[in-house]
Design a protein around this motif. Structure first.
Motif, PDB file in Angstrom:
ATOM      1  N   SER A 168     -37.203  26.119 -12.692  1.00  0.00           N
ATOM      2  CA  SER A 168     -35.910  25.734 -13.264  1.00  0.00           C
ATOM      3  C   SER A 168     -34.855  25.502 -12.184  1.00  0.00           C
ATOM      4  O   SER A 168     -33.866  24.805 -12.415  1.00  0.00           O
ATOM      5  CB  SER A 168     -35.425  26.818 -14.234  1.00  0.00           C
ATOM      6  OG  SER A 168     -35.317  28.071 -13.552  1.00  0.00           O
ATOM      7  N   ASP A 169     -35.081  26.118 -10.974  1.00  0.00           N
ATOM      8  CA  ASP A 169     -34.105  25.953  -9.909  1.00  0.00           C
ATOM      9  C   ASP A 169     -34.494  24.856  -8.917  1.00  0.00           C
ATOM     10  O   ASP A 169     -33.917  24.742  -7.841  1.00  0.00           O
ATOM     11  CB  ASP A 169     -33.907  27.272  -9.151  1.00  0.00           C
ATOM     12  CG  ASP A 169     -35.218  27.787  -8.575  1.00  0.00           C
ATOM     13  OD1 ASP A 169     -36.283  27.287  -8.988  1.00  0.00           O
ATOM     14  OD2 ASP A 169     -35.172  28.698  -7.732  1.00  0.00           O
ATOM     15  N   LYS A 170     -35.501  24.060  -9.253  1.00  0.00           N
ATOM     16  CA  LYS A 170     -35.849  22.916  -8.401  1.00  0.00           C
ATOM     17  C   LYS A 170     -34.801  21.818  -8.589  1.00  0.00           C
ATOM     18  O   LYS A 170     -34.173  21.734  -9.648  1.00  0.00           O
ATOM     19  CB  LYS A 170     -37.240  22.373  -8.789  1.00  0.00           C
ATOM     20  CG  LYS A 170     -38.394  23.075  -8.103  1.00  0.00           C
ATOM     21  CD  LYS A 170     -39.700  22.330  -8.391  1.00  0.00           C
ATOM     22  CE  LYS A 170     -40.885  22.984  -7.713  1.00  0.00           C
ATOM     23  NZ  LYS A 170     -42.151  22.272  -7.957  1.00  0.00           N
ATOM     24  N   PRO A 171     -34.633  20.949  -7.596  1.00  0.00           N
ATOM     25  CA  PRO A 171     -35.361  20.909  -6.321  1.00  0.00           C
ATOM     26  C   PRO A 171     -34.730  21.810  -5.264  1.00  0.00           C
ATOM     27  O   PRO A 171     -33.524  22.048  -5.281  1.00  0.00           O
ATOM     28  CB  PRO A 171     -35.256  19.444  -5.917  1.00  0.00           C
ATOM     29  CG  PRO A 171     -33.928  19.018  -6.463  1.00  0.00           C
ATOM     30  CD  PRO A 171     -33.742  19.780  -7.744  1.00  0.00           C
ATOM     31  N   LYS A 172     -35.549  22.292  -4.318  1.00  0.00           N
ATOM     32  CA  LYS A 172     -35.064  23.026  -3.159  1.00  0.00           C
ATOM     33  C   LYS A 172     -34.836  22.041  -2.010  1.00  0.00           C
ATOM     34  O   LYS A 172     -35.504  21.009  -1.920  1.00  0.00           O
ATOM     35  CB  LYS A 172     -36.084  24.082  -2.735  1.00  0.00           C
ATOM     36  CG  LYS A 172     -36.289  25.194  -3.748  1.00  0.00           C
ATOM     37  CD  LYS A 172     -35.083  26.105  -3.809  1.00  0.00           C
ATOM     38  CE  LYS A 172     -35.364  27.333  -4.671  1.00  0.00           C
ATOM     39  NZ  LYS A 172     -34.170  28.223  -4.765  1.00  0.00           N
ATOM     40  N   ASN A 173     -33.918  22.408  -1.146  1.00  0.00           N
ATOM     41  CA  ASN A 173     -33.611  21.567   0.013  1.00  0.00           C
ATOM     42  C   ASN A 173     -34.298  22.140   1.242  1.00  0.00           C
ATOM     43  O   ASN A 173     -34.070  23.302   1.607  1.00  0.00           O
ATOM     44  CB  ASN A 173     -32.095  21.500   0.235  1.00  0.00           C
ATOM     45  CG  ASN A 173     -31.371  20.888  -0.941  1.00  0.00           C
ATOM     46  OD1 ASN A 173     -31.858  19.927  -1.551  1.00  0.00           O
ATOM     47  ND2 ASN A 173     -30.214  21.427  -1.285  1.00  0.00           N
ATOM     48  N   ILE A 174     -35.146  21.336   1.883  1.00  0.00           N
ATOM     49  CA  ILE A 174     -35.946  21.797   3.024  1.00  0.00           C
ATOM     50  C   ILE A 174     -35.511  21.052   4.279  1.00  0.00           C
ATOM     51  O   ILE A 174     -35.477  19.822   4.313  1.00  0.00           O
ATOM     52  CB  ILE A 174     -37.449  21.581   2.756  1.00  0.00           C
ATOM     53  CG1 ILE A 174     -37.876  22.366   1.510  1.00  0.00           C
ATOM     54  CG2 ILE A 174     -38.286  21.996   3.961  1.00  0.00           C
ATOM     55  CD1 ILE A 174     -39.293  22.097   1.061  1.00  0.00           C
ATOM     56  N   PHE A 175     -35.195  21.827   5.300  1.00  0.00           N
ATOM     57  CA  PHE A 175     -34.740  21.324   6.595  1.00  0.00           C
ATOM     58  C   PHE A 175     -35.947  21.308   7.535  1.00  0.00           C
ATOM     59  O   PHE A 175     -36.532  22.352   7.820  1.00  0.00           O
ATOM     60  CB  PHE A 175     -33.642  22.278   7.103  1.00  0.00           C
ATOM     61  CG  PHE A 175     -33.048  21.940   8.442  1.00  0.00           C
ATOM     62  CD1 PHE A 175     -33.794  22.054   9.615  1.00  0.00           C
ATOM     63  CD2 PHE A 175     -31.714  21.555   8.545  1.00  0.00           C
ATOM     64  CE1 PHE A 175     -33.223  21.780  10.850  1.00  0.00           C
ATOM     65  CE2 PHE A 175     -31.142  21.281   9.778  1.00  0.00           C
ATOM     66  CZ  PHE A 175     -31.907  21.394  10.934  1.00  0.00           C
ATOM     67  N   VAL A 176     -36.346  20.151   8.025  1.00  0.00           N
ATOM     68  CA  VAL A 176     -37.476  20.018   8.949  1.00  0.00           C
ATOM     69  C   VAL A 176     -36.919  19.676  10.328  1.00  0.00           C
ATOM     70  O   VAL A 176     -36.318  18.615  10.504  1.00  0.00           O
ATOM     71  CB  VAL A 176     -38.466  18.927   8.489  1.00  0.00           C
ATOM     72  CG1 VAL A 176     -39.634  18.832   9.469  1.00  0.00           C
ATOM     73  CG2 VAL A 176     -38.974  19.224   7.085  1.00  0.00           C
ATOM     74  N   GLY A 177     -37.084  20.578  11.304  1.00  0.00           N
ATOM     75  CA  GLY A 177     -36.463  20.394  12.608  1.00  0.00           C
ATOM     76  C   GLY A 177     -37.458  20.284  13.744  1.00  0.00           C
ATOM     77  O   GLY A 177     -38.440  21.025  13.801  1.00  0.00           O
ATOM     78  N   SER A 178     -37.210  19.342  14.659  1.00  0.00           N
ATOM     79  CA  SER A 178     -38.023  19.182  15.869  1.00  0.00           C
ATOM     80  C   SER A 178     -37.141  18.641  16.982  1.00  0.00           C
ATOM     81  O   SER A 178     -36.332  17.738  16.757  1.00  0.00           O
ATOM     82  CB  SER A 178     -39.194  18.215  15.620  1.00  0.00           C
ATOM     83  OG  SER A 178     -39.899  17.956  16.823  1.00  0.00           O
ATOM     84  N   VAL A 179     -37.294  19.206  18.199  1.00  0.00           N
ATOM     85  CA  VAL A 179     -36.536  18.695  19.341  1.00  0.00           C
ATOM     86  C   VAL A 179     -37.392  17.771  20.201  1.00  0.00           C
ATOM     87  O   VAL A 179     -36.869  17.061  21.058  1.00  0.00           O
ATOM     88  CB  VAL A 179     -35.994  19.845  20.217  1.00  0.00           C
ATOM     89  CG1 VAL A 179     -35.008  20.688  19.444  1.00  0.00           C
ATOM     90  CG2 VAL A 179     -37.125  20.715  20.758  1.00  0.00           C
ATOM     91  N   ILE A 180     -38.703  17.791  19.995  1.00  0.00           N
ATOM     92  CA  ILE A 180     -39.605  16.938  20.776  1.00  0.00           C
ATOM     93  C   ILE A 180     -39.761  15.575  20.113  1.00  0.00           C
ATOM     94  O   ILE A 180     -39.691  14.534  20.758  1.00  0.00           O
ATOM     95  CB  ILE A 180     -40.985  17.608  20.938  1.00  0.00           C
ATOM     96  CG1 ILE A 180     -40.838  18.966  21.627  1.00  0.00           C
ATOM     97  CG2 ILE A 180     -41.926  16.700  21.720  1.00  0.00           C
ATOM     98  CD1 ILE A 180     -40.322  18.888  23.037  1.00  0.00           C
ATOM     99  N   GLY A 181     -39.969  15.588  18.796  1.00  0.00           N
ATOM    100  CA  GLY A 181     -40.203  14.333  18.087  1.00  0.00           C
ATOM    101  C   GLY A 181     -41.548  13.737  18.468  1.00  0.00           C
ATOM    102  O   GLY A 181     -42.426  14.405  19.003  1.00  0.00           O
ATOM    103  N   GLY A 182     -41.717  12.459  18.191  1.00  0.00           N
ATOM    104  CA  GLY A 182     -42.957  11.790  18.534  1.00  0.00           C
ATOM    105  C   GLY A 182     -44.037  11.983  17.490  1.00  0.00           C
ATOM    106  O   GLY A 182     -43.967  12.868  16.627  1.00  0.00           O
ATOM    107  N   VAL A 183     -45.063  11.151  17.591  1.00  0.00           N
ATOM    108  CA  VAL A 183     -46.129  11.114  16.582  1.00  0.00           C
ATOM    109  C   VAL A 183     -46.882  12.430  16.498  1.00  0.00           C
ATOM    110  O   VAL A 183     -47.110  12.965  15.413  1.00  0.00           O
ATOM    111  CB  VAL A 183     -47.101   9.955  16.901  1.00  0.00           C
ATOM    112  CG1 VAL A 183     -48.296   9.994  15.967  1.00  0.00           C
ATOM    113  CG2 VAL A 183     -46.385   8.619  16.791  1.00  0.00           C
ATOM    114  N   SER A 184     -47.289  12.986  17.644  1.00  0.00           N
ATOM    115  CA  SER A 184     -48.160  14.159  17.625  1.00  0.00           C
ATOM    116  C   SER A 184     -47.486  15.377  17.014  1.00  0.00           C
ATOM    117  O   SER A 184     -48.159  16.223  16.405  1.00  0.00           O
ATOM    118  CB  SER A 184     -48.642  14.491  19.043  1.00  0.00           C
ATOM    119  OG  SER A 184     -47.533  14.753  19.891  1.00  0.00           O
TER     120      SER A 184
END
Length: 585
Positions: free
Chosen positions: A44-60
């Motif tokens: 009932s409390d969806k949607p949740k907010n998800i923070f996806v963090g990366s400082v390298i980035g890139g495909v791998s």
């Protein structure tokens, strides 16, 4: 017209009968004392907010994280990537995930990375990269904080490599956080949970120390670990100072030991050991779809039954001398009819540094421009290639790659024997792991030779054990590739646990205690200290008791023997003397 209406009546009757039967079956189940098990949580409390963090980035680093994020988005959650470079907008697979761009991608031609790529990669180089990342800490933390204010994240999903700001922000805001790494090798320096028989080539040790001598095991388990502590001391002091400046006071390793970390790997590729509960294997994480072959590549592969595919990824490159050696090797393998085709996907290829011609062992001279412009009938060079589609083709017999995690997973999934040329980072450890699986051989960038490449390609193609082991790894890779859904499940589990244990603050936001949220997943020995956790005190007492007991038994045995000798020795002497007396008489 009548028959048409009749068919409608028949279909409606069948639907009515089946619906009635379904209702009766469910009613009977309830009447017989059964209830249906609920699989879903309260949403009932969806949607949740998800923070996806990366400082390298890139495909791998981003592809596996975004593959899990894509699953979560499909379940109704809002997922936002915060990373350098405009990644998702250019991606065909993850363009539906919005991104907040924070800076540019690291330049592999910067002096720091050039030194690492072109020379021998050691632990000191790794520490140098960490120190470089420390300088970016405050900027990354502030960028993340600004992004959080826009997203209002309920959970942080952080790429572990150099990304302390992501974890620190989650801990400071009292939000649940989940980490992600490509391989346990990256955790060797951050968490001291790996057993002593697992090490790393960047410390001049083997990945698996099982068959090493006592001297090598002592050096890698004791001496090298003290070297690690010594070299990391300045880095740890520097990063803790930066963390204190933004209001994070705890030691960096203290937080990580209470954090759930997803690993894009699996037992069979990794050296086996008892994984702690907070470390969950979810790999190999691969997309469900991949780009298909272009018409040119499809034609090339269909007309060349024995093809070697070469790709060194997008973040590393070779010296001009080594690039020439690879080209020379490809030509020699084709000229000697070992291969009849080579596909080379190269992004970081500096054409101006190559010689104008290449001379084969037969004396033939090949203009380099003919190769680069695809005028040679058996060599195809391209900037980008659909790697998975190429590896999946039956005519691709050998894959020469740098040993990145993603490429290694694709090679195993497609059962393609691999010739690994590790350049830097985790590639050295991955190369050893692949070699231990029996499906690969490795090369050295510091001692690259045409004859060595030729002989190893011949072995990979002719010795059946390599293909057999590749098929064995394919079985493991295919079955374990389903666990990306478990990764998404674990993240949803974290959000539901937070809902159960969290409290609302004055801003009506849910806050949790990260040290207690997964307390039942944290093994007791981590809280007991080294001596009590390893039961050294108990074993010490057992040894003391054993020594005391054996000492007592030894003392009793000694007294008994002494008593026997004292009692029986005089009698024996009298018996020996009595015949002599009678004889003299």
């Amino acid at each position: 017209m009548i028959s048409f209406k009749l068919w409608h009546i028949v279909i409606l009757a069948i639907l009515f009968i089946n619906t009635d039967r379904f209702i009766k079956i469910n009613a009977e189940a309830k009447n017989n004392g059964f209830i249906q098990r609920e699989l879903d949580f309260d949403s009932s409390d969806k949607p949740k907010n998800i923070f996806v963090g990366s400082v390298i980035g890139g495909v791998s680093h981003l592809n596996p994280v975004l593959e899990i994020s894509k699953i979560l988005k499909g379940r109704g959650h809002n997922v936002t990537l915060v990373a350098p470079g405009n990644f998702t907008a250019k991606s065909t697979l993850y363009h539906s995930i919005p991104q907040i761009i924070v800076g540019d991608l690291p330049n592999p031609h910067d002096s720091l990375f050039t030194k690492v790529i072109l020379n021998k990669y050691t632990f000191k180089d790794f520490v140098g990269i960490l120190k470089f990342a420390v300088k970016e800490y405050t900027k990354n933390f502030n960028n993340y904080l600004q992004a959080y204010k826009e997203i209002k994240a309920d959970l942080f999903f952080c790429d572990c490599l150099g990304n302390w700001a992501c974890f620190d922000l989650a801990w400071k805001l009292n939000k649940p956080v989940v980490g992600f790494v490509n391989t346990v090798t990256f955790l060797h320096m951050d968490l001291n949970f790996l057993p002593p028989f697992i090490s790393d080539p960047i410390m001049d040790c083997r990945v698996n120390m099982e068959n090493e001598s006592l001297y090598n095991r002592f050096i890698c388990a004791i001496v090298q670990r003290f070297r690690v502590i010594w070299h990391l001391r300045n880095f740890i002091n520097a990063i803790n100072y930066e963390r204190a400046e933004v209001g994070v006071s705890s030691d960096i390793n203290e937080g990580l030991t209470n954090t759930l970390i997803l690993v894009d790997s699996f037992i069979g590729f990794e050296v086996s050991f008892a994984w702690p509960p907070l470390l969950q294997e979810t790999g190999p994480i691969l997309p469900d779809i991949f780009p298909n072959l272009t018409s040119d590549l499809k034609l090339f592969l269909s007309t060349h039954p024995r093809v070697m595919y070469i790709s060194l990824g997008t973040s590393v490159y070779l010296t001009p001398e080594n690039s020439v050696i690879l080209l020379q090797s490809a030509l020699e393998l084709i000229n000697q009819n070992i291969l009849d085709g080579v596909i080379w996907a190269t992004v970081l290829f500096n054409e101006s540094e190559l010689p104008s011609t290449l001379t084969l062992s037969t004396g033939d001279v090949i203009p380099t421009l003919n190769l680069l412009n695809n005028l040679h009938p058996h060599i195809y060079i391209t900037k980008f290639a659909p790697q998975f589609a190429i590896l999946s083709h039956e005519n691709t017999k050998v894959y020469l790659g740098q040993g990145g995690v993603g490429s290694s997973h694709e090679s195993m999934y497609t059962a393609t024997p691999m010739l690994v040329l590790p350049v830097a980072y985790d590639q050295l450890a991955n190369a050893e792991k692949l070699e231990l699986t029996g499906m690969a051989l490795k090369l050295s960038k510091l001692d690259l030779k045409v004859d060595d490449i030729k002989s190893k390609v011949v072995r990979l193609m002719n010795e059946k054990s390599f293909k057999m082991n590749a098929k064995r790894m394919q079985v493991l890779a295919k079955f374990n590739s389903k666990r990306k859904y478990r990764g998404a499940d674990l993240i949803e589990m974290m959000m539901n646990l937070a809902k159960c244990e969290g409290v609302m603050n004055e801003d009506n936001e849910l806050e949790i205690d990260n040290r207690a949220l997964l307390r039942h997943w944290i093994t007791p020995d981590s809280r007991m200290g080294f001596i009590r956790g390893k039961y050294l005190d108990v074993f010490g007492v057992a040894v003391i008791i054993s020594i005391a007991l054996f000492s007592c038994l030894g003392y009793v045995f000694y007294k008994t023997i002494k008593f026997v000798f004292k009692k029986w020795l005089p009698r024996d002497e009298n018996m020996r003397k009595s015949p002599l007396k009678r004889k003299n008489e």
